[in-house]
Write a protein that holds these residues in place. Structure first.
Motif, PDB file in Angstrom:
ATOM      1  N   LYS A 159      -0.721   0.929  14.535  1.00 43.46           N
ATOM      2  CA  LYS A 159      -0.361  -0.417  14.078  1.00 43.46           C
ATOM      3  C   LYS A 159      -1.334  -1.452  14.644  1.00 43.46           C
ATOM      4  O   LYS A 159      -1.774  -2.360  13.932  1.00 43.46           O
ATOM      5  CB  LYS A 159       1.069  -0.761  14.507  1.00 43.46           C
ATOM      6  N   THR A 160      -1.693  -1.296  15.913  1.00 47.86           N
ATOM      7  CA  THR A 160      -2.658  -2.206  16.525  1.00 47.86           C
ATOM      8  C   THR A 160      -4.026  -2.049  15.878  1.00 47.86           C
ATOM      9  O   THR A 160      -4.704  -3.035  15.576  1.00 47.86           O
ATOM     10  CB  THR A 160      -2.756  -1.938  18.032  1.00 47.86           C
ATOM     11  N   SER A 161      -4.430  -0.801  15.649  1.00 43.21           N
ATOM     12  CA  SER A 161      -5.735  -0.546  15.040  1.00 43.21           C
ATOM     13  C   SER A 161      -5.821  -1.126  13.629  1.00 43.21           C
ATOM     14  O   SER A 161      -6.839  -1.698  13.242  1.00 43.21           O
ATOM     15  CB  SER A 161      -6.006   0.965  14.999  1.00 43.21           C
ATOM     16  N   LEU A 162      -4.731  -0.989  12.854  1.00 42.00           N
ATOM     17  CA  LEU A 162      -4.730  -1.537  11.492  1.00 42.00           C
ATOM     18  C   LEU A 162      -4.782  -3.057  11.525  1.00 42.00           C
ATOM     19  O   LEU A 162      -5.487  -3.677  10.714  1.00 42.00           O
ATOM     20  CB  LEU A 162      -3.486  -1.057  10.745  1.00 42.00           C
ATOM     21  N   GLN A 163      -4.073  -3.655  12.454  1.00 41.56           N
ATOM     22  CA  GLN A 163      -4.106  -5.112  12.560  1.00 41.56           C
ATOM     23  C   GLN A 163      -5.503  -5.593  12.940  1.00 41.56           C
ATOM     24  O   GLN A 163      -5.988  -6.597  12.395  1.00 41.56           O
ATOM     25  CB  GLN A 163      -3.094  -5.583  13.607  1.00 41.56           C
ATOM     26  N   GLU A 164      -6.148  -4.884  13.848  1.00 42.85           N
ATOM     27  CA  GLU A 164      -7.515  -5.248  14.229  1.00 42.85           C
ATOM     28  C   GLU A 164      -8.471  -5.084  13.051  1.00 42.85           C
ATOM     29  O   GLU A 164      -9.387  -5.898  12.862  1.00 42.85           O
ATOM     30  CB  GLU A 164      -7.966  -4.395  15.415  1.00 42.85           C
ATOM     31  N   LEU A 171      -8.327 -10.955   7.178  1.00 42.72           N
ATOM     32  CA  LEU A 171      -7.025 -10.790   6.530  1.00 42.72           C
ATOM     33  C   LEU A 171      -5.894 -11.071   7.531  1.00 42.72           C
ATOM     34  O   LEU A 171      -6.050 -10.843   8.725  1.00 42.72           O
ATOM     35  CB  LEU A 171      -6.874  -9.358   6.006  1.00 42.72           C
ATOM     36  N   PRO A 172      -4.766 -11.538   7.057  1.00 41.50           N
ATOM     37  CA  PRO A 172      -3.607 -11.717   7.940  1.00 41.50           C
ATOM     38  C   PRO A 172      -3.066 -10.361   8.389  1.00 41.50           C
ATOM     39  O   PRO A 172      -3.421  -9.319   7.815  1.00 41.50           O
ATOM     40  CB  PRO A 172      -2.599 -12.474   7.066  1.00 41.50           C
ATOM     41  N   LEU A 195       1.712  -3.111   3.893  1.00 44.48           N
ATOM     42  CA  LEU A 195       0.963  -3.812   2.838  1.00 44.48           C
ATOM     43  C   LEU A 195      -0.019  -4.791   3.472  1.00 44.48           C
ATOM     44  O   LEU A 195       0.349  -5.566   4.363  1.00 44.48           O
ATOM     45  CB  LEU A 195       1.936  -4.564   1.926  1.00 44.48           C
ATOM     46  N   LEU A 196      -1.254  -4.749   2.997  1.00 42.10           N
ATOM     47  CA  LEU A 196      -2.260  -5.713   3.411  1.00 42.10           C
ATOM     48  C   LEU A 196      -2.426  -6.779   2.339  1.00 42.10           C
ATOM     49  O   LEU A 196      -2.102  -6.556   1.172  1.00 42.10           O
ATOM     50  CB  LEU A 196      -3.607  -5.026   3.661  1.00 42.10           C
ATOM     51  N   ASP A 197      -2.971  -7.919   2.755  1.00 35.20           N
ATOM     52  CA  ASP A 197      -3.114  -9.049   1.832  1.00 35.20           C
ATOM     53  C   ASP A 197      -4.101  -8.756   0.707  1.00 35.20           C
ATOM     54  O   ASP A 197      -4.087  -9.427  -0.323  1.00 35.20           O
ATOM     55  CB  ASP A 197      -3.566 -10.290   2.617  1.00 35.20           C
TER      56      ASP A 197
END
Length: 228
Positions: A159-164, A171-172, A195-197
């Motif tokens: 989750k952290t890696s995807l957010q980074e 992207l948000p 889901l990504l923006d």
């Protein structure tokens, strides 16, 4: 104190036999069944968490003397987080000997990640109190051995890696939604969508919301990296 056959079998799975078996029984006692004369395992959980942390810190420090604090910290987190403790608990079938109240038993307490993780930490404390730090260290390193060897692969929270990944591209943060739930209340299975923006999305199923989010994030991250 005479132990029941199932507790003796559990000692065999632990690879350690207690000189003070009452400590082990306390480590296996959940608050849902505790009484004034039968204390629960919460204080032991507190202690076991600290013993595990020290053992893992020392093991990582000695295993890679060139690693920076920034490299060691995520490896440490991967080894001591509740999910890892619960995985080790499943490895030794700790859930089979947990002492639970009726309500916890009816809602699948023997399989709950939080209960298993907490009880694993309590068992660590029990070994420490029964035989001292050196025995507790050897006990932990034996059960966590393979995880220590592969910690580089597991250290990064997906989750952290995807957010980074998203932030690096302007992207948000990713959004997570529960899109389905199956199974009985005591053994639910959640379907989680991330889901990504930019429209990229992935789904995964797991026994808990957190596990589902982690699995969905890992799947999406792997697909995104393949397409780069």
């Amino acid at each position: 104190m005479k132990l029941s056959a199932d507790i003796k079998a559990f000692e065999g799975r632990l690879g350690y036999h207690f000189t003070k078996p009452e400590i082990l029984l306390r480590a296996l006692t959940h608050s849902s069944i505790s009484t004034a004369t039968r204390p629960d395992n919460q204080r032991l959980e507190f202690l076991g968490d600290r013993v595990l942390g020290l053992v893992m810190s020392e093991a990582l420090f000695l295993a890679d003397r060139a690693a920076s604090e920034g490299q060691l910290a995520p490896r440490f987190n991967a080894l001591v987080r509740k999910e890892t403790c619960a995985d080790v608990a499943r490895q030794i079938d700790l859930g089979a000997v947990l002492k639970l109240g009726r309500s916890e038993m009816m809602t699948g307490g023997r399989r709950k990640e939080a209960l298993l993780g907490d009880a694993m930490e309590a068992v660590i404390a029990a070994v420490y109190l029964d035989a001292g730090f050196e025995t507790a260290r050897a006990f932990i390193l034996r059960l966590w051995g393979a995880r220590l060897d592969s910690v580089e692969e597991d250290a990064r929270d997906p989750k952290t890696s995807l957010q980074e990944w998203a932030q690096a591209r302007g992207l948000p943060p990713p959004k997570y939604e529960i899109t389905g739930r199956d199974g009985p209340d005591h053994a639910p299975k959640f379907t989680i969508e991330v889901l990504l923006d930019n429209g990229a999305r992935e789904t995964a199923q797991a026994k808990s919301k957190r596990q589902g989010e982690m699995a969905a994030a890992k799947a999406l991250l792997a697909r995104l990296k393949e397409s780069e």
